[in-house]
Design a protein around this motif. Structure first.
Motif, mmCIF file in Angstrom:
data_model
loop_
_atom_site.group_PDB
_atom_site.id
_atom_site.type_symbol
_atom_site.label_atom_id
_atom_site.label_comp_id
_atom_site.label_asym_id
_atom_site.label_seq_id
_atom_site.Cartn_x
_atom_site.Cartn_y
_atom_site.Cartn_z
ATOM 1 N N GLY A 74 1.158 -1.111 0.080
ATOM 2 C CA GLY A 74 -0.023 0.032 0.037
ATOM 3 C C GLY A 74 0.823 1.229 0.070
ATOM 4 O O GLY A 74 0.521 2.338 0.526
ATOM 5 N N VAL A 75 1.992 1.225 -0.782
ATOM 6 C CA VAL A 75 2.813 2.272 -0.949
ATOM 7 C C VAL A 75 3.040 2.822 -2.077
ATOM 8 O O VAL A 75 2.638 1.972 -3.045
ATOM 9 N N PRO A 76 3.493 4.242 -2.554
ATOM 10 C CA PRO A 76 3.673 4.401 -4.045
ATOM 11 C C PRO A 76 4.826 3.715 -4.673
ATOM 12 O O PRO A 76 5.730 3.223 -4.108
ATOM 13 N N VAL A 125 14.345 9.613 -8.351
ATOM 14 C CA VAL A 125 14.891 9.177 -7.032
ATOM 15 C C VAL A 125 14.623 10.358 -5.924
ATOM 16 O O VAL A 125 14.677 9.672 -4.926
ATOM 17 N N LEU A 126 14.889 11.421 -6.041
ATOM 18 C CA LEU A 126 14.675 12.251 -5.061
ATOM 19 C C LEU A 126 13.214 12.140 -4.256
ATOM 20 O O LEU A 126 13.075 12.109 -3.092
ATOM 21 N N GLN A 137 12.359 11.335 -0.597
ATOM 22 C CA GLN A 137 11.390 12.193 0.375
ATOM 23 C C GLN A 137 10.171 11.409 0.598
ATOM 24 O O GLN A 137 9.335 11.716 1.597
ATOM 25 N N GLU A 138 9.461 10.632 -0.055
ATOM 26 C CA GLU A 138 8.092 9.811 0.085
ATOM 27 C C GLU A 138 8.168 8.534 0.344
ATOM 28 O O GLU A 138 7.250 7.893 0.976
ATOM 29 N N ALA A 139 9.373 8.004 0.779
ATOM 30 C CA ALA A 139 9.525 6.480 1.465
ATOM 31 C C ALA A 139 8.852 6.745 2.855
ATOM 32 O O ALA A 139 8.825 7.610 3.503
ATOM 33 N N PRO A 140 8.325 5.477 2.964
ATOM 34 C CA PRO A 140 8.375 4.171 2.417
ATOM 35 C C PRO A 140 7.635 4.004 1.056
ATOM 36 O O PRO A 140 6.622 4.832 0.983
ATOM 37 N N CYS A 141 8.245 3.538 0.181
ATOM 38 C CA CYS A 141 7.862 3.485 -1.300
ATOM 39 C C CYS A 141 8.772 2.268 -1.893
ATOM 40 O O CYS A 141 9.454 1.659 -1.444
ATOM 41 N N PRO A 187 14.561 3.976 4.074
ATOM 42 C CA PRO A 187 15.135 3.595 3.059
ATOM 43 C C PRO A 187 13.922 2.916 1.921
ATOM 44 O O PRO A 187 13.167 2.003 2.347
ATOM 45 N N PRO A 188 13.823 3.500 0.826
ATOM 46 C CA PRO A 188 12.926 2.681 -0.061
ATOM 47 C C PRO A 188 13.391 1.249 -0.644
ATOM 48 O O PRO A 188 14.465 1.086 -0.481
ATOM 49 N N LEU A 189 12.249 0.500 -0.888
ATOM 50 C CA LEU A 189 12.694 -0.830 -1.302
ATOM 51 C C LEU A 189 12.939 -0.469 -2.815
ATOM 52 O O LEU A 189 11.957 -0.115 -3.574
#
Length: 302
Positions: free
Chosen positions: A64-66, A131-132, A136-140, A180-182
């Motif tokens: 449920g993440v971007p 990438v930016l 900024q939006e993590a978790p994603c 950290p994003p996946l």
């Protein structure tokens, strides 16, 4: 919801992915689970159409993440992955300041050049690229698709970001991901990636699935397709892949496209005439089309 927290084993993650109609085998489920648990990027290589991109989409849906996608291509530069400044809006702002100063409206003056520069490079004029945005939006889930199409310099840029989970914007400072994003990187292996990038990642090669697994994928993704038709399509595709003379054997994505096209036409069985008329959904090269036409009668009239 993080896989490392919500799923106590790779098998639990595989079972959850099945609910999104993505069928991961034990090896893929294990390396995916570990990538999130260890906060390491996941590098997936394999032939086109084997489900590399679809895994990133399924993971984003499951959590449920971007899903933030960076499509790589020849000549891509760091700025196109990181950020840019909205130049037209900066010019409009500059003109508005100059106009107000000229009219001396409410005693407004342009002020020092340092103040004006600070206004022009305010965060509101920043255009965040994938990438930016991911930082900024993590978790994603950050999907770096077809990284093999980029060049060595871009690989080096990615390596730095994936090592620190941070980027520095000279005018604003450092942006660091709170979580950290996946990161899922995909490669069709049009060229070899550098060892430095591979060492930073967990690696998995995705093979074409066997007959029963591919049939299960078609049934999960396309429940509207008749079971007999699904099996016949998968059997034909499996035999086409075994033909070493094909320029580009069909992947799972092409299997799904072909089955979907046949179902849309109202077919419940596959015969040589129907297959020949619709094989453009599965075969994308003229040379392969000629080989398939010759083979269809033999494959379907056994």
């Amino acid at each position: 919801m993080e896989p490392s927290a919500a799923f106590d084993s790779p098998q639990a993650l595989a079972d959850a992915l099945t609910g999104t109609a993505y069928l991961a085998d034990e090896g893929l489920a294990t390396v995916t689970w570990l990538a999130h648990r260890l906060e390491r990027p996941l590098l997936l290589e394999g032939e086109p159409g084997t489900g590399k991109t679809a895994l990133a989409e399924a993971l984003a849906q499951l959590q449920g993440v971007p899903l933030i996608r960076l499509q790589c291509y020849e000549g891509i530069e760091a700025s196109q992955a990181l950020y840019d400044w909205d130049f037209p809006r900066q010019i409009l702002h500059l003109r508005a300041v100059e106009t107000a100063a000229a009219a001396n409206r409410d005693g407004h003056s342009v002020g020092s050049s340092e103040d004006l520069e600070a206004e022009l490079f305010d965060e509101r004029f920043l255009q965040a690229r994938p990438v930016l945005r991911a930082l900024q939006e993590a978790p994603c889930v950050l999907l770096v698709d077809e990284v093999d199409r980029a060049d060595d310099e871009f690989e080096a840029f990615l390596l730095e970001v994936l090592s620190t989970w941070a980027v520095t914007i000279p005018e604003l400072g450092t942006v660091r991901a709170r979580t950290p994003p996946l990161v899922v990187l995909t490669s069709n292996r049009t060229r070899e990636l550098h060892d430095a990038l591979k060492r930073r990642c967990l690696y998995h090669w995705i093979e074409h699935p066997g007959l029963e697994r591919e049939l299960a994928i078609v049934r999960a993704r396309l429940p509207e397709v008749a079971e007999t038709l699904a099996r016949e399509v998968v059997e034909v595709v499996q035999q086409l892949r075994a033909d070493e003379g094909m320029v580009k054997p069909p992947g799972v994505a092409e299997t799904l496209d072909w089955a979907r096209a046949l179902a849309a036409l109202g077919h419940s069985r596959l015969d040589p005439e129907v297959a020949a008329a619709t094989m453009g959904a599965a075969v994308k090269y003229r040379e392969d089309a000629e080989r398939v036409r010759v083979a269809l009668d033999r494959i379907l009239t056994r």
